[in-house]
Design an enzyme around this catalytic site. Structure first.
Site: not given
Length: 314
Positions: A28, A45, A150
């Site tokens: 993503f 990011k 995660d």
């Protein structure tokens, strides 16, 4: 990884940052090493947002960062700045809304980087110390009614003091979810399939039905896999994945194998975290208490040599 040259730059909150190199690529987002005019290094990011849902998810990740930062926990990655660039060509061949997040740069790498080294070794005392800090960070999520969802070695960085820092909040979500329809069940299944790494994923996330109740203990399962990897280099389900067998079946079976001559107290803690029935799985405070008891009372901790074995067949 290659990247555009240093002439490429972005502006976040009126400060200019020059792109040095691409250092990561996820499903993503793309991750770049950047520097400011004072040559200080940061991580950028970049999340490409193709629709309104993508934009909402990106802003939500930033909001979760800000919520967690308000807790004061320094072992969760800090968000320095963020912003949306509309119809940008900086990181895409076609004009695409791009959400930028400026993050600290930690040169010591990730837990995954350490685990893949041929001669990886951490003594048990050091493993428990780091694991406790990771658990305290997870407790911060849970106390604020969120799950990370995660937790895995690649999402644990080491700061300049070699302390573990949890990163990547893109999968984080409210901790408790009650599924009320087939549509919700399928949407959640699709989401976790995309965002929660299979060999660290809790069993209740493989089969989601109407009236399923998911809570923060999905992170406890991941922590069990993580501690196993810190001891034995891989999740207990990595070998299943590498053989091409069904990870879902292996996870739901709950069968965990340990190398000979390994520490029974720590193995028992792992088995407790890898309780298949999530309603019987402990909460994070229980895990922290167990780590404390092992650290204080297991006479074997300081001199115990962990046997790293590739013969631990699942």
């Amino acid at each position: 990884m290659g990247c555009a040259c240093e002439k490429q730059h972005v502006t976040i909150q009126d400060n200019k940052y020059y792109v040095l190199d691409q250092i990561g690529q996820g499903g993503f987002s793309s991750v770049f090493l950047v520097k400011n005019i004072d040559n200080m290094k940061f991580v950028l990011k970049c999340i490409l947002c193709h629709d309104q849902k993508d934009r909402e998810n990106a802003w939500n990740e930033a909001k979760i960062h800000q919520l967690l930062q308000s807790s004061g926990n320094k072992y969760i990655l800090n968000l320095i700045g963020c912003g949306m660039i509309e119809k940008s060509l900086e990181f895409s061949k076609t004009p695409t809304d791009t959400f930028l997040m400026l993050l600290p740069y930690y040169k010591n790498g990730s837990l995954h980087d350490y685990l893949v080294k041929p001669h990886y070794h951490m003594d048990l005392k050091y493993i428990l110390k780091n694991f406790r800090l990771i658990c305290l960070s997870v407790k911060t999520f849970h106390d604020l009614s969120y799950s990370h969802r995660d937790i895995k070695p690649a999402n644990i960085l080491f700061n300049d003091n070699n302390e573990p820092v949890i990163i990547d909040l893109g999968s984080a979500a409210p901790a408790k979810i009650t599924v009320t329809s087939k549509k919700e069940a399928q949407e959640l299944l699709d989401e976790v399939s995309e965002r929660c790494s299979m060999t660290y994923r809790a069993p209740e996330l493989f089969n989601i039905d109407i009236n399923s109740v998911i809570d923060e203990r999905i992170d406890i399962w991941s922590l069990g896999c993580l501690l196993y990897a810190m001891l034995y280099k891989k999740s207990p389900f990595d070998l299943v994945y590498e053989r091409g067998d069904s990870v879902a079946l292996a996870v739901i079976s709950g069968k965990i194998f340990f190398p000979p001559n390994s520490n029974e107290s720590v193995n028992s803690l792992i088995k407790k975290m890898l309780t298949v029935d999530h309603f019987k799985r402990p909460f994070i405070d229980d895990i922290l208490e167990s780590v404390k008891v092992i650290d204080e009372f297991d006479q074997d901790i300081n001199e115990h040599n962990i046997l790293y074995s590739n013969n631990c067949i699942v």
